[in-house]
Design an enzyme around this catalytic site. Structure first.
Site, PDB file in Angstrom:
ATOM      1  NE  ARG A   1     -10.518   8.523  -2.737  1.00  0.00           N
ATOM      2  CZ  ARG A   1     -11.078   7.962  -1.697  1.00  0.00           C
ATOM      3  NH1 ARG A   1     -10.381   7.203  -0.922  1.00  0.00           N
ATOM      4  NH2 ARG A   1     -12.336   8.170  -1.443  1.00  0.00           N
TER       5      ARG A   1
ATOM      6  CG  ASP B   1      -8.786  -2.905  -4.579  1.00  0.00           C
ATOM      7  OD1 ASP B   1      -8.153  -2.370  -3.655  1.00  0.00           O
ATOM      8  OD2 ASP B   1      -9.657  -3.776  -4.383  1.00  0.00           O
TER       9      ASP B   1
ATOM     10  CE1 TYR C   1     -13.011  -7.155   1.197  1.00  0.00           C
ATOM     11  CE2 TYR C   1     -11.444  -8.799   0.434  1.00  0.00           C
ATOM     12  CZ  TYR C   1     -11.760  -7.723   1.249  1.00  0.00           C
ATOM     13  OH  TYR C   1     -10.817  -7.218   2.108  1.00  0.00           O
TER      14      TYR C   1
ATOM     15  NE  ARG D   1      -4.141  -1.603   0.101  1.00  0.00           N
ATOM     16  CZ  ARG D   1      -5.270  -1.672   0.787  1.00  0.00           C
ATOM     17  NH1 ARG D   1      -5.562  -0.750   1.663  1.00  0.00           N
ATOM     18  NH2 ARG D   1      -6.109  -2.650   0.563  1.00  0.00           N
TER      19      ARG D   1
ATOM     20  NE  ARG E   1      -7.507   5.389   2.532  1.00  0.00           N
ATOM     21  CZ  ARG E   1      -8.400   4.696   3.203  1.00  0.00           C
ATOM     22  NH1 ARG E   1      -9.527   5.254   3.588  1.00  0.00           N
ATOM     23  NH2 ARG E   1      -8.174   3.440   3.524  1.00  0.00           N
TER      24      ARG E   1
HETATM   25  O1  1CP Z   1       0.175  -1.482  -2.520  1.00  0.00           O
HETATM   26  C1  1CP Z   1      -0.122  -0.573  -3.309  1.00  0.00           C
HETATM   27  O2  1CP Z   1       0.294   0.588  -3.187  1.00  0.00           O
HETATM   28  C2  1CP Z   1      -0.932  -0.919  -4.539  1.00  0.00           C
HETATM   29  C3  1CP Z   1      -2.331  -0.685  -4.438  1.00  0.00           C
HETATM   30  C4  1CP Z   1      -3.277  -1.618  -3.747  1.00  0.00           C
HETATM   31  C5  1CP Z   1      -3.220  -2.991  -3.481  1.00  0.00           C
HETATM   32  C6  1CP Z   1      -2.056  -3.934  -3.696  1.00  0.00           C
HETATM   33  C7  1CP Z   1      -4.553  -1.180  -3.331  1.00  0.00           C
HETATM   34  C8  1CP Z   1      -5.017   0.209  -3.411  1.00  0.00           C
HETATM   35  N1  1CP Z   1      -5.267  -2.253  -2.916  1.00  0.00           N
HETATM   36  C9  1CP Z   1      -4.481  -3.378  -2.969  1.00  0.00           C
HETATM   37  C10 1CP Z   1      -4.840  -4.748  -2.636  1.00  0.00           C
HETATM   38  C11 1CP Z   1      -6.042  -5.006  -1.811  1.00  0.00           C
HETATM   39  N2  1CP Z   1      -7.287  -4.449  -1.891  1.00  0.00           N
HETATM   40  C12 1CP Z   1      -6.113  -6.033  -0.853  1.00  0.00           C
HETATM   41  C13 1CP Z   1      -4.996  -6.994  -0.563  1.00  0.00           C
HETATM   42  C14 1CP Z   1      -3.909  -6.337   0.179  1.00  0.00           C
HETATM   43  C15 1CP Z   1      -4.185  -6.089   1.599  1.00  0.00           C
HETATM   44  O3  1CP Z   1      -4.428  -7.078   2.304  1.00  0.00           O
HETATM   45  O4  1CP Z   1      -4.064  -4.928   2.015  1.00  0.00           O
HETATM   46  C16 1CP Z   1      -7.398  -6.028  -0.302  1.00  0.00           C
HETATM   47  C17 1CP Z   1      -7.945  -6.936   0.785  1.00  0.00           C
HETATM   48  C18 1CP Z   1      -8.136  -5.036  -0.965  1.00  0.00           C
HETATM   49  C19 1CP Z   1      -9.567  -4.700  -0.796  1.00  0.00           C
HETATM   50  C20 1CP Z   1      -9.697  -3.283  -0.455  1.00  0.00           C
HETATM   51  N3  1CP Z   1      -9.648  -2.281  -1.361  1.00  0.00           N
HETATM   52  C21 1CP Z   1      -9.746  -2.715   0.817  1.00  0.00           C
HETATM   53  C22 1CP Z   1      -9.693  -3.488   2.128  1.00  0.00           C
HETATM   54  C23 1CP Z   1     -11.050  -3.678   2.676  1.00  0.00           C
HETATM   55  C24 1CP Z   1     -10.978  -4.595   3.890  1.00  0.00           C
HETATM   56  O5  1CP Z   1     -11.702  -5.597   3.898  1.00  0.00           O
HETATM   57  O6  1CP Z   1     -10.200  -4.298   4.813  1.00  0.00           O
HETATM   58  C25 1CP Z   1      -9.791  -1.325   0.669  1.00  0.00           C
HETATM   59  C26 1CP Z   1      -9.883  -0.289   1.732  1.00  0.00           C
HETATM   60  C27 1CP Z   1      -9.703  -1.060  -0.716  1.00  0.00           C
HETATM   61  C28 1CP Z   1      -9.590   0.254  -1.385  1.00  0.00           C
HETATM   62  C29 1CP Z   1      -8.199   0.642  -1.659  1.00  0.00           C
HETATM   63  N4  1CP Z   1      -7.343  -0.088  -2.467  1.00  0.00           N
HETATM   64  C30 1CP Z   1      -6.154   0.590  -2.586  1.00  0.00           C
HETATM   65  C31 1CP Z   1      -6.256   1.797  -1.812  1.00  0.00           C
HETATM   66  C32 1CP Z   1      -5.180   2.852  -1.695  1.00  0.00           C
HETATM   67  C33 1CP Z   1      -7.527   1.799  -1.230  1.00  0.00           C
HETATM   68  C34 1CP Z   1      -8.112   2.874  -0.364  1.00  0.00           C
HETATM   69  C35 1CP Z   1      -9.031   3.649  -1.239  1.00  0.00           C
HETATM   70  C36 1CP Z   1      -9.035   5.080  -0.941  1.00  0.00           C
HETATM   71  O7  1CP Z   1      -9.822   5.429  -0.066  1.00  0.00           O
HETATM   72  O8  1CP Z   1      -8.309   5.854  -1.582  1.00  0.00           O
END
Ligand code: 1CP
Length: 352
Positions: free
Chosen positions: A40, A77, A154, A27, A31
């Site tokens: 964003r 994502d 999910y 990540r 944010r």
């Molecule tokens: O790592 C990076 O910088 C690349 C971007 C990336 C990756 C690898 C994002 C951006 N998401 C992911 C993978 C992801 N997405 C996972 C697996 C990794 C992990 O375990 O953290 C999962 C479970 C998700 C699903 C998801 N998408 C969540 C988690 C929800 C939960 O159940 O906890 C969330 C919050 C998102 C949105 C998201 N994806 C990425 C970002 C920066 C965000 C936040 C969105 C925002 O508000 O800007």
């Protein structure tokens, strides 16, 4: 074949010697960075950001402008696959992901099509190509996907979950239906990751974020087996280089040997595993990536440095370590503390 100016990350994944331990952060574009929040809000919402090739490329590169990281990760994502399957992904402000049409019945699962990345997810491969061009060989680019089990949670729950009540009910009451879903997801992930590799991803990571919620037996049958199938279906050599595969099961510390048996090159470790013990168990077969608790980044500089040094010392000498956090960085972290973290890995790792 493109010239890579910094190939420490790829070398470490292949367990080849490097001058210092490579580092990136799960990540890393996100944010906690004010410049990410600005782009964003320009994009409107999170999925519009993922689907806008130029903006996705811009935020991928943001952390590299601030810090000396050894790899970039595609900004996207894991939920792009279920979105492409027609489940209607959306994000409500301040909340996690949601699906308009979760899958709950046999008819829902039978109706799902294995995705075709070229036609359904071209915005992802377009972003990969543009990022590779913009990186211009500075560091390698990581592509990624969710594991079938993690994606299934999910899709069935329709959102994030604490206990996976619906997904586990399906797993125990209709296991053959769960297998049918996981099979379609594994085929989709293979197509998706191979398309990312052809577009320019130089390593890929499979995020099995919720594998650790399964019982010992269920993990092998419903998560690991499908990751193994994916590893077997991936392009392993492209553009004159090996394409390493990293498996990350959060909470998977007790299954490292079985994970290494899949034929992947590296295992991502969360912070609950002692990296020295992990190295003794599997370190002659796979590289290890990790594993500082992201919460350490809330502490002062001396504490961050101390924790980094302890993990480096735990891994000790020899090849095959990629430094990372044990899970994604959280939005509340001060970007200055990330600099302390990255610099500490550089500074201390030379002695090992
Ligand atoms: O790592 C990076 O910088 C690349 C971007 C990336 C990756 C690898 C994002 C951006 N998401 C992911 C993978 C992801 N997405 C996972 C697996 C990794 C992990 O375990 O953290 C999962 C479970 C998700 C699903 C998801 N998408 C969540 C988690 C929800 C939960 O159940 O906890 C969330 C919050 C998102 C949105 C998201 N994806 C990425 C970002 C920066 C965000 C936040 C969105 C925002 O508000 O800007």
């Amino acid at each position: 074949m493109s010239d890579l100016k910094n190939d420490r990350f790829l070398k470490a994944l292949m367990r080849q010697p490097v001058d210092r331990t490579p580092v990136w952060m799960m990540r890393q574009a996100g944010r906690y960075l004010p410049e990410y929040r600005a782009v964003r809000s320009q994009a409107g919402d999170f999925m519009s950001l993922c689907k806008n090739t130029e903006l996705a490329c811009e935020v991928t590169l943001q952390p590299l402008e601030r810090y000396e990281m050894d790899a970039a990760i595609l900004f996207s994502d894991i939920l792009t696959i279920p979105d492409a399957m027609g489940l209607g992904l959306y994000f409500e402000t301040g909340e996690g992901p949601k699906f308009r049409k979760p899958v709950r019945t046999a008819a829902d699962i039978e109706g799902l099509q294995v995705i075709n990345t070229a036609s359904d997810l071209a915005y992802v491969t377009d972003a990969v190509s543009m990022i590779r061009r913009e990186l211009n060989g500075r560091v390698p680019l990581i592509g990624f996907s969710g594991s079938p089990w993690t994606l299934a949670t999910y899709m069935i729950e329709g959102q994030s979950s604490r206990d996976f009540a619906r997904a586990k009910t399906m797993l125990y009451t209709q296991p053959e239906l769960m297998h049918q879903l996981l099979d379609k997801l594994a085929l989709s992930v293979i197509d998706y990751l191979n398309a990312q590799i052809r577009a320019g991803a130089q390593a890929v990571q499979i995020f099995d974020t919720w594998g650790g919620a399964l019982s010992h037996a269920a993990y092998a049958e419903f998560s690991l087996a499908y990751m193994q199938k994916i590893v077997a279906g991936l392009i392993r050599h492209y553009d004159g280089r090996d394409v390493p595969v990293i498996l990350f099961t959060k909470g998977g510390g007790q299954w490292l040997e079985a994970m290494a048996d899949t034929g992947c090159q590296a295992l991502g470790l969360d912070w609950s595993t002692d990296i020295a013990a992990a190295k003794r168990r599997v370190g002659d077969r796979v590289a290890l990536q990790g594993n500082m608790d992201p919460a350490v980044l809330r502490a002062d500089a001396a504490t961050i440095e101390h924790q980094v040094d302890a993990i480096l010392a735990g891994f000790g000498g020899g090849p095959g370590h990629v430094f990372n956090l044990g899970h994604g960085i959280t939005p509340d972290i001060d970007p200055d503390n990330v600099k302390v973290f990255i610099d500490a890995v550089h500074k201390f790792s030379k002695k090992y």
